[in-house]
Enzyme design. Structure first.
Site, PDB file in Angstrom:
ATOM      1  N   GLU A 123       0.831  -1.204   0.000  1.00 49.62           N
ATOM      2  CA  GLU A 123       0.000   0.000   0.000  1.00 49.62           C
ATOM      3  C   GLU A 123       0.869   1.259   0.000  1.00 49.62           C
ATOM      4  O   GLU A 123       0.583   2.228  -0.718  1.00 49.62           O
ATOM      5  CB  GLU A 123      -0.927  -0.004   1.215  1.00 49.62           C
ATOM      6  CG  GLU A 123      -2.001  -1.070   1.134  1.00 49.62           C
ATOM      7  CD  GLU A 123      -2.982  -0.995   2.281  1.00 49.62           C
ATOM      8  OE1 GLU A 123      -4.103  -0.514   2.071  1.00 49.62           O
ATOM      9  OE2 GLU A 123      -2.620  -1.415   3.399  1.00 49.62           O
ATOM     10  N   GLU A 144      -4.014  -9.804   3.189  1.00 48.48           N
ATOM     11  CA  GLU A 144      -4.952  -9.470   4.271  1.00 48.48           C
ATOM     12  C   GLU A 144      -6.164 -10.391   4.334  1.00 48.48           C
ATOM     13  O   GLU A 144      -6.640 -10.747   5.417  1.00 48.48           O
ATOM     14  CB  GLU A 144      -5.432  -8.020   4.123  1.00 48.48           C
ATOM     15  CG  GLU A 144      -4.431  -6.973   4.575  1.00 48.48           C
ATOM     16  CD  GLU A 144      -3.495  -6.536   3.459  1.00 48.48           C
ATOM     17  OE1 GLU A 144      -2.863  -5.483   3.605  1.00 48.48           O
ATOM     18  OE2 GLU A 144      -3.410  -7.240   2.442  1.00 48.48           O
TER      19      GLU A 144
END
Length: 715
Positions: free
Chosen positions: A118, A140
């Site tokens: 990210e 995730e």
């Protein structure tokens, strides 16, 4: 304040930001990093006129490890507002970085997973070191979460809704550098660290006005937005496909990822970040993510990092006796781990056939690009196929993988000791007591159980079984072998069936018992799927073969009676006997079981099940069916803990998920008890209801009742 980012302003006016959290082995996305990033971006903005560009890299082995999972475990629904605000502040800071007006390059010199990717996506250009150990991705979803720092929003805007979801977000793929480049979230590969920095500076010099593609006027998301006709026609199928994949199991993360991606693609960037943040917060403050984080990260890490001690010579040469499916696979993982392997069978043809198993796996790896031809040849060269017992001379370890017959195994051990008297001996038995098998060796203190799971090359678990006389040095060497194979070990004490086989047997028996009660087979399969099991219970029975549990049952019954006990038949026993004896349906390997098969492929449930066992019982609550499967394994696991077969909660949780397919959303068999509504008292109360309705096998063990009364948990 702890500063986690080092600043170097070069003569070329390029600022090098090095991520280096003091006192930590990895950089994590916590409050200290957030404060450091905010201060760093404040300074970048203040000194922008003296800056030509920015490079972000890492001083750690990994680029950035992602979110602080310890902090996430502490979140509760009451923390939702504060958590969302904290995440939003971090996203706003990354947004300020990408709109700095100066080119920003991520020089990724280690794995960038989750928050690391990210952060990299908040840069204008991403260069990755061409190192096969580096992984790039958003894992995730495998921990019950979604990328909450802009990962969903940016990957969708860069790649398009469908590409981002299928290739990065929904399955949590971890990609090697070349694969990440091919799938669009990496822009460039560098051969070495110096070349990576040179490439970063060259890109900055060539792109002084760099901006994110989605910040340029006229930019369109690849594939369009949900209002684009082609995508609009495609989108309705995605929730259906996702539901089909999840089979009704309670995994909210994929659903939230899909919703955040689709909804975020319809609005401006700022609103998309808000949508993503709300879906993330729902998951982060919920129980399922906590279960999965604890089991699949912390518990697995604890099991895999056992202290294996020092002073034990490494295992260099291993013999595997029995070149069937399990033996051949064990030989492969040993050779892949760098050990010389002697693969022995009763005939050379059988041994060579076992070696061919490795050939097939390695050829597939070469085709996928995960193994070179040279590496393939090196691994194969370590495997010696033989029928000659004398070839075992000088091995450090002999792993027996022959049929489940104590007399045969004892014969094999005697042969091993003739030619390799100093070797450790291990059995891959899945049910026979190690102490019983150790009666066939001269040094029972150097005998241990090593229970691998099929397929051995993919299953990450090995169950290490300590017999009554197994000494600590032998146990430590067995753990060292597991670590060398990169497998997660659990350690259990001796018992018939140990932990994993004993517990999974209660699951399969419960599913078959439902059939005996007249519950439709399709309903049983649906209940196990919706409970979260990776394989429906009757389909799993077919894979294991119905003859195996019958053989185990007969041996266990005989041993129980011989020891002066009383054997209690299970409702599943008669069903299995009728399937085998009356209908000739022993399972998939026999071409027919609870399912029909065509050319080895499952084609549907056997229609004769209804006529044979009924199938008109529609009165049993569906929730009871799901919970019977979950509860029976949890109750048996508590019994294993009470009897000393299990010695740790970590081993119970890790072993149940990685070894026998207990649903990951629960966090494992004992965490399921912890997190059940009402905690241990709530679980005990529900177990008693199930016992009253379906049998005393659901009665909560004394240990569980006592812990519930004391207000304790399994820790």
């Amino acid at each position: 304040m702890v500063n986690t980012i080092r600043w170097e302003h070069g003569d070329d006016h390029v600022v090098l930001l090095t991520l280096d959290h003091p006192g930590r082995s990895a950089n994590v996305m916590n409050g200290e990093f957030g404060a450091s990033l905010t201060a760093t971006v404040d300074r970048l903005e203040a000194e922008r006129d003296q800056i030509a560009g920015v490079i972000i890299t890492s001083a750690k082995k990994t680029f950035f490890a992602g979110g602080d999972l310890e902090a996430l475990l502490r979140l509760t629904p009451a923390d939702a507002e504060a958590s969302e605000a904290e995440t939003r502040l971090l996203k706003d800071t990354v947004r300020r970085l990408e709109t700095l007006g100066r080119p920003v390059v991520a020089a990724i010199n280690g794995s960038a997973l989750g928050g690391g990717l990210e952060l990299a996506l908040g840069c204008h250009h991403r260069i990755v070191l061409d190192n096969p150990s580096i992984e790039i991705g958003f894992p995730e979803v495998t921990l019950g979460l979604l990328p909450g720092c802009g990962g969903v929003v940016r990957s969708v805007r860069l790649l398009g809704v469908v590409d981002a979801l299928t290739n990065w977000l929904l399955r949590g793929q971890r990609r090697r550098p070349q694969d990440a480049l091919a799938h669009g979230l990496v822009d460039e590969i560098a051969a070495d660290a110096a070349g990576m920095m040179d490439a970063a500076r060259a890109w900055i010099a060539a792109n002084p006005d760099a901006a994110q593609p989605y910040d340029r006027k006229g930019y369109r998301i690849p594939g369009g937005t949900p209002s684009t006709p082609a995508l609009a026609a495609q989108l309705p199928a995605m929730p259906a496909l996702l539901r089909k994949q999840l089979k009704g199991a309670p995994y909210p993360a994929p659903r939230n990822i899909l919703a955040a991606a689709v909804e975020g693609a319809q609005v401006d960037l700022d609103t998309a970040f808000t949508i993503e943040g709300r879906y993330f917060t729902e998951l982060a403050t919920g129980q399922i993510a906590k279960n999965m984080i604890k089991a699949l990260f912390f518990d697995v890490q604890a099991a895999g990092s056992r202290d294996v001690g020092a002073g034990h010579p490494p295992l260099r040469r291993v013999a595997v006796i029995g070149a069937g499916m399990m033996g051949a696979a064990i030989a492969y993982v040993c050779a892949r781990a760098g050990m010389e392997v002697v693969l022995k069978d009763v005939t050379l043809v059988g041994a060579l056939r076992g070696r061919d198993y490795s050939v097939g796996l390695l050829d597939k790896a070469v085709a996928r690009g995960t193994c070179t031809l040279d590496e393939r040849d090196e691994i194969l060269a370590r495997i010696q196929a033989t029928e000659d017992l004398t070839d075992l001379a000088g091995v450090d370890l002999a792993i027996e993988a022959v049929f489940e017959d104590p007399a045969l195994k004892h014969k094999v051990y005697a042969e091993i000791e003739q030619v390799a008297p100093d070797a450790l001996i291990a059995s891959n038995t899945s049910t026979l007591p190690i102490t019983l098998l150790a009666e066939g060796v001269s040094k029972p203190e150097e005998f241990v159980g090593l229970h691998f799971f099929s397929p051995v090359d993919k299953m990450p678990l090995v169950e290490v079984i300590r017999g009554e006389r197994t000494n600590e040095a032998t146990l430590q060497r067995a753990l060292g072998l597991a670590r060398r194979m990169r497998k997660t070990p659990i350690v259990v004490n001796d018992s018939r069936g140990f932990f994993t086989s004993r517990v999974i047997g209660t699951f399969t028996n419960e599913g078959v018992a439902m059939l005996a009660e007249g519950i439709p087979a399709a309903t049983i399969e649906q209940a196990s799927s919706q409970a979260g099991y990776p394989a429906p219970v009757l389909a799993l029975m077919d894979e294991l073969t119905l003859t195996l549990p019958r053989k185990i049952r007969q041996e266990t019954a005989a041993a129980t009676v011989a020891a002066g006990g009383t054997w209690q038949p299970h409702a599943a026993d008669a069903v299995i006997d009728r399937m085998i004896d009356d209908h000739g349906r022993p399972g998939r390997s026999g071409g027919a079981g609870f399912y029909d098969y065509r050319d080895g492929r499952r084609v549907g449930l056997w229609p004769g099940l209804r006529g044979t066992f009924g199938g008109t019982n529609l009165d049993t609550p569906f929730e009871d069916l799901k919970e019977r499967l979950l509860f029976i394994e949890a109750v048996e696991s508590v019994r294993c803990l009470d009897e000393g077969v299990l010695t740790s909660v970590v081993d119970a949780n890790v072993g149940s998920i990685l070894g026998i397919g207990y649903p990951a959303w629960t966090g494992g068999v004992l965490q399921y008890v912890n997190q059940y509504e009402g905690g241990l008292p709530g679980f005990v109360a529900r177990a008693r209801v199930l016992a009253e309705r379906y049998g005393d096998r659901f009665d909560p063990p004394r240990l569980l009742v006592a812990m519930a009364e004391r207000g304790e948990r399994f820790e």
